[in-house]
Design an enzyme around this catalytic site. Structure first.
Site, PDB file in Angstrom:
ATOM      1  N   ASP A 180     -26.084  -5.938  51.146  1.00  0.00           N
ATOM      2  CA  ASP A 180     -26.929  -4.738  51.015  1.00  0.00           C
ATOM      3  C   ASP A 180     -26.250  -3.633  50.207  1.00  0.00           C
ATOM      4  OD1 ASP A 180     -28.961  -5.853  52.762  1.00  0.00           O
ATOM      5  OD2 ASP A 180     -27.614  -5.384  54.419  1.00  0.00           O
ATOM      6  N   HIS A 199     -33.204  -8.327  47.974  1.00  0.00           N
ATOM      7  CA  HIS A 199     -32.822  -7.491  46.842  1.00  0.00           C
ATOM      8  C   HIS A 199     -34.028  -6.682  46.385  1.00  0.00           C
ATOM      9  CE1 HIS A 199     -29.345 -10.484  45.804  1.00  0.00           C
ATOM     10  NE2 HIS A 199     -29.161  -9.827  46.924  1.00  0.00           N
ATOM     11  N   GLN A 244     -25.467 -11.498  49.647  1.00  0.00           N
ATOM     12  CA  GLN A 244     -24.575 -10.999  50.700  1.00  0.00           C
ATOM     13  C   GLN A 244     -23.295 -10.389  50.093  1.00  0.00           C
ATOM     14  OE1 GLN A 244     -25.859 -14.506  51.495  1.00  0.00           O
ATOM     15  NE2 GLN A 244     -27.596 -13.364  52.230  1.00  0.00           N
ATOM     16  N   THR A 257     -22.057 -15.079  57.216  1.00  0.00           N
ATOM     17  CA  THR A 257     -23.224 -15.856  56.817  1.00  0.00           C
ATOM     18  C   THR A 257     -22.822 -17.325  56.691  1.00  0.00           C
ATOM     19  OG1 THR A 257     -25.102 -15.896  55.285  1.00  0.00           O
ATOM     20  CG2 THR A 257     -22.906 -15.547  54.319  1.00  0.00           C
ATOM     21  N   GLY A 266     -36.124  -5.546  58.391  1.00  0.00           N
ATOM     22  CA  GLY A 266     -36.582  -4.209  58.737  1.00  0.00           C
ATOM     23  C   GLY A 266     -35.710  -3.528  59.769  1.00  0.00           C
ATOM     24  N   PRO A 291     -32.710  -1.431  61.484  1.00  0.00           N
ATOM     25  CA  PRO A 291     -31.834  -0.349  61.023  1.00  0.00           C
ATOM     26  C   PRO A 291     -30.421  -0.878  60.816  1.00  0.00           C
ATOM     27  CG  PRO A 291     -32.353  -0.093  63.358  1.00  0.00           C
ATOM     28  CD  PRO A 291     -33.228  -1.186  62.847  1.00  0.00           C
TER      29      PRO A 291
END
Length: 436
Positions: free
Chosen positions: A22, A50, A230, A245, A308, A310
């Protein structure tokens, strides 16, 4: 054709994340892709998210490379795991905006099925106190089957009999978790096989042996940009295991995920946020848990593209950044979300750790040690609103606001690599190349 490996340093490049994912790789890849003929993705699946913003339009890519809106050819390498239904949807969307785009999918890439998504949820339940925070996209179980030599590949989707046989093998391999699911019914597996076969028929025009294609395009003189998913701190070998991951995320993975030699890569571009964010469980030395965390999260839109959820947020962590730069052998850094920190009066950067009262110059790998490290901070003055400051696609370093320039100088001194791109805001136009 004979190739001179000492030619143009911009001809081939890899974009990788230097944190927990991210970092803004999508925006940076989109920004760079205008200069490349081909963009190749080499790892992961729909667990990646992305985002590219162009004017009033927002595009969210989970499988296709982020350069899909600007380049001529995009390739999904053999190191990826592909949800065929999601891929079909993404291709339809991107073709409306880049109708001439050629999409090529590795015939050897493994396929994510509904069985894998079910297993992802069930395996997470078993982990209990060591829950990872998976995206539940079936990524881990698909890689499990790949390395257990029982997986379903894209090329298998062209033969119904092969699909049935492999789904039965996958069922038996995981029968302890699947026996109480709908997949214990052979007719359900048959219907799934029919569905996968129909996807295969729709996608077969995009399938090819991409290792052959990428090397052929290179030998023809094409420029190629490789996009990772990632970040290095989620790599199963170099991240905080088991909070990682399921695919290798470092720059060298572009080789194993595509069949294109790292010796031909001219540049590695590492992407880092001006702070740090993370989805899921695991160590996070500089994490913030107060009102300041919410302020940064809301200002930066720190909610997962795929889930989605946080994101956890914290101050920039120089020791981890140094480590990532070393592992990825980074040549230059793209620093994103600089506008988000601009809202703060005081900004902190972790420059070192203390462990049990002693300053250390390494990254502890044992989870119990990482949980005990104490970050040591340097403070910087905030730089305020950047909307009227970063107005051009190329700027001299001295043209950047002084407080932000000091922040960048500190990072460069600590890391030993130049920051060559800074990004503020979501839109493609809010990206600046720093000229020296």
């Amino acid at each position: 054709m004979s190739v001179n490996y000492s030619e143009d340093n911009n001809r081939t490049a890899v974009v990788v994340g230097l944190q927990f994912g991210d970092e803004g790789k999508g925006k940076i890849t989109d920004f760079l892709s205008e200069s490349y003929d081909v963009v190749v993705r080499f790892n992961g699946g729909t667990n990646a998210g992305h985002t590219v913003v162009v004017g009033n339009e927002t595009y969210k890519f989970h499988l296709l490379p982020s350069g899909s809106l600007r380049t001529k050819v995009v390739v999904l390498g053999s190191g990826m795991v592909i949800d065929p239904q999601s891929l079909i949807s993404e291709i339809e969307i991107v073709k409306k905006n880049n109708s001439n785009l050629a999409v090529v999918v590795s015939s050897n890439a493994h396929v994510v099925t509904k069985i894998h998504k079910y297993l992802d949820v069930e395996e997470e339940k078993i982990r209990s106190s060591m829950v990872i925070g998976t995206t539940a996209q079936g990524i881990g179980p698909t890689y499990e089957d790949k390395y257990a030599r029982s997986g379903l590949r894209m090329i298998d989707l062209l033969d119904y009999k092969t699909i049935i046989e492999k789904l039965d093998i996958i069922y038996r391999m995981h029968e302890n978790l699947l026996s109480r699911s709908e997949f214990s019914d052979p007719s359900v597996r048959e219907n799934l096989a029919k569905e996968l076969y129909s996807y295969g028929q729709e996608l077969k025009k995009y399938m090819y042996y991409t290792d052959i294609l990428i090397n052929k395009l290179y030998n023809e003189g094409r420029t190629i940009l490789f996009e990772g998913a990632q970040g290095v701190l989620l790599d199963p070998d170099f991240g905080f295991y088991p909070y990682v991951t399921s695919s290798n995320t470092i720059s060298a993975s572009s080789y194993t995920g595509t069949g294109f030699s790292m010796r031909k890569i001219k540049k590695v571009i590492g992407v880092a946020k001006a702070y740090v964010s993370k989805v899921g469980a695991g160590p996070f030395p500089t994490e913030l848990n107060d009102d300041l965390a919410k302020k940064i999260r809301d200002a930066g839109g720190e909610y997962g593209t795929t889930t989605g959820r946080p994101r956890r947020v914290g101050w920039l962590d120089v020791p981890l950044l140094k480590y990532a730069v070393q592992i990825d052998d980074v040549d230059e850094i793209a620093l994103t979300k600089v506008d988000t920190l601009g809202i703060l009066h005081t900004i902190k950067v972790c420059y070192s750790y203390e462990l049990d009262g002693k300053q250390i110059d390494y990254i502890p790998k044992h989870i119990s040690e990482v949980s005990r490290v104490k970050p040591l901070y340097e403070e910087f003055e905030g730089w305020g609103d950047l909307s009227s400051s970063l107005l051009h696609p190329k700027m001299r370093k001295w043209e950047i606001p002084q407080q932000l320039r000091r922040y960048i100088d500190f990072i460069e001194e600590q890391i030993g690599r130049p920051v060559t791109i800074i990004s503020s805001g979501k839109d493609r136009s809010k990206t600046v190349r720093i000229e020296r």
